[in-house]
Motif scaffolding. Structure first.
Motif, PDB file in Angstrom:
ATOM      1  N   ASP A   9      10.095  -2.015  -5.966  1.00 25.23           N
ATOM      2  CA  ASP A   9       8.713  -2.029  -5.456  1.00 25.23           C
ATOM      3  C   ASP A   9       8.637  -1.334  -4.105  1.00 25.23           C
ATOM      4  O   ASP A   9       7.730  -0.542  -3.851  1.00 25.23           O
ATOM      5  CB  ASP A   9       8.183  -3.458  -5.334  1.00 25.23           C
ATOM      6  N   THR A  10       9.594  -1.617  -3.242  1.00 24.59           N
ATOM      7  CA  THR A  10       9.616  -1.009  -1.911  1.00 24.59           C
ATOM      8  C   THR A  10       9.826   0.495  -2.002  1.00 24.59           C
ATOM      9  O   THR A  10       9.134   1.265  -1.330  1.00 24.59           O
ATOM     10  CB  THR A  10      10.713  -1.648  -1.037  1.00 24.59           C
ATOM     11  N   ASP A  17       7.600   5.114 -10.579  1.00 22.54           N
ATOM     12  CA  ASP A  17       7.414   3.727 -10.980  1.00 22.54           C
ATOM     13  C   ASP A  17       8.096   3.525 -12.323  1.00 22.54           C
ATOM     14  O   ASP A  17       7.567   3.878 -13.362  1.00 22.54           O
ATOM     15  CB  ASP A  17       5.913   3.414 -11.070  1.00 22.54           C
ATOM     16  N   VAL A  69       9.144   2.445  -4.524  1.00 22.29           N
ATOM     17  CA  VAL A  69       7.936   3.046  -5.091  1.00 22.29           C
ATOM     18  C   VAL A  69       6.849   3.122  -4.026  1.00 22.29           C
ATOM     19  O   VAL A  69       6.172   4.142  -3.872  1.00 22.29           O
ATOM     20  CB  VAL A  69       7.455   2.256  -6.338  1.00 22.29           C
ATOM     21  N   ASP A  70       6.661   2.030  -3.253  1.00 22.32           N
ATOM     22  CA  ASP A  70       5.660   2.011  -2.183  1.00 22.32           C
ATOM     23  C   ASP A  70       5.915   3.103  -1.150  1.00 22.32           C
ATOM     24  O   ASP A  70       4.970   3.678  -0.598  1.00 22.32           O
ATOM     25  CB  ASP A  70       5.622   0.649  -1.488  1.00 22.32           C
ATOM     26  N   LEU A  71       7.181   3.386  -0.897  1.00 23.42           N
ATOM     27  CA  LEU A  71       7.545   4.435   0.060  1.00 23.42           C
ATOM     28  C   LEU A  71       7.456   5.826  -0.562  1.00 23.42           C
ATOM     29  O   LEU A  71       7.643   6.830   0.120  1.00 23.42           O
ATOM     30  CB  LEU A  71       8.960   4.196   0.603  1.00 23.42           C
ATOM     31  N   GLY A  72       7.203   5.882  -1.865  1.00 29.81           N
ATOM     32  CA  GLY A  72       7.109   7.168  -2.554  1.00 29.81           C
ATOM     33  C   GLY A  72       8.462   7.814  -2.783  1.00 29.81           C
ATOM     34  O   GLY A  72       8.557   9.029  -2.937  1.00 29.81           O
ATOM     35  N   ASP A 122      13.729  -6.098  -8.422  1.00 32.93           N
ATOM     36  CA  ASP A 122      12.283  -5.860  -8.486  1.00 32.93           C
ATOM     37  C   ASP A 122      11.727  -5.530  -7.109  1.00 32.93           C
ATOM     38  O   ASP A 122      10.949  -4.589  -6.947  1.00 32.93           O
ATOM     39  CB  ASP A 122      11.559  -7.080  -9.060  1.00 32.93           C
TER      40      ASP A 122
END
Length: 96
Positions: free
Chosen positions: A79-80, A89, A82-85, A75
């Motif tokens: 998340d990381t 998601d 996704v946060d970095l693009g 997870d």
């Protein structure tokens, strides 16, 4: 091998993975090899026992996979990313 993490991908993800501790655990430097094995199994959908031997012993890779799942490492990793693009998601599905 085709599908394995590139050096650039590993540079991002390697530090996000926990070190392994304990008398019987494999060294953390195996994380890249084991992660490639995990991703291979998830990508092709084969049983753990059919994972290529080049990734290590299937049971060792599976045990680390389950340990990371229990610790919610997957997870946090997603998340990381996704946060970095770096990925959409999405939620992984795995069968224990």
């Amino acid at each position: 091998m085709r599908g394995d993490l590139t050096d650039a991908e590993w540079a991002i993800m390697g530090d996000l993975l926990p070190p392994e501790h304990g008398r019987w655990s494999r060294p953390a430097h195996d994380n890249r090899l084991f992660l490639n094995g995990m991703l291979y199994v998830l990508r092709v959908g084969c049983p753990w026992r059919d994972m290529y031997e080049r990734y290590g012993k299937w049971n060792s890779v599976y045990v680390r996979f389950r340990r990371w799942a229990e610790r919610e490492v997957w997870d946090a990793l997603l998340d990381t990313l996704v946060d970095l693009g770096l990925t959409d998601d999405w939620q992984p599905t795995y069968d224990g």
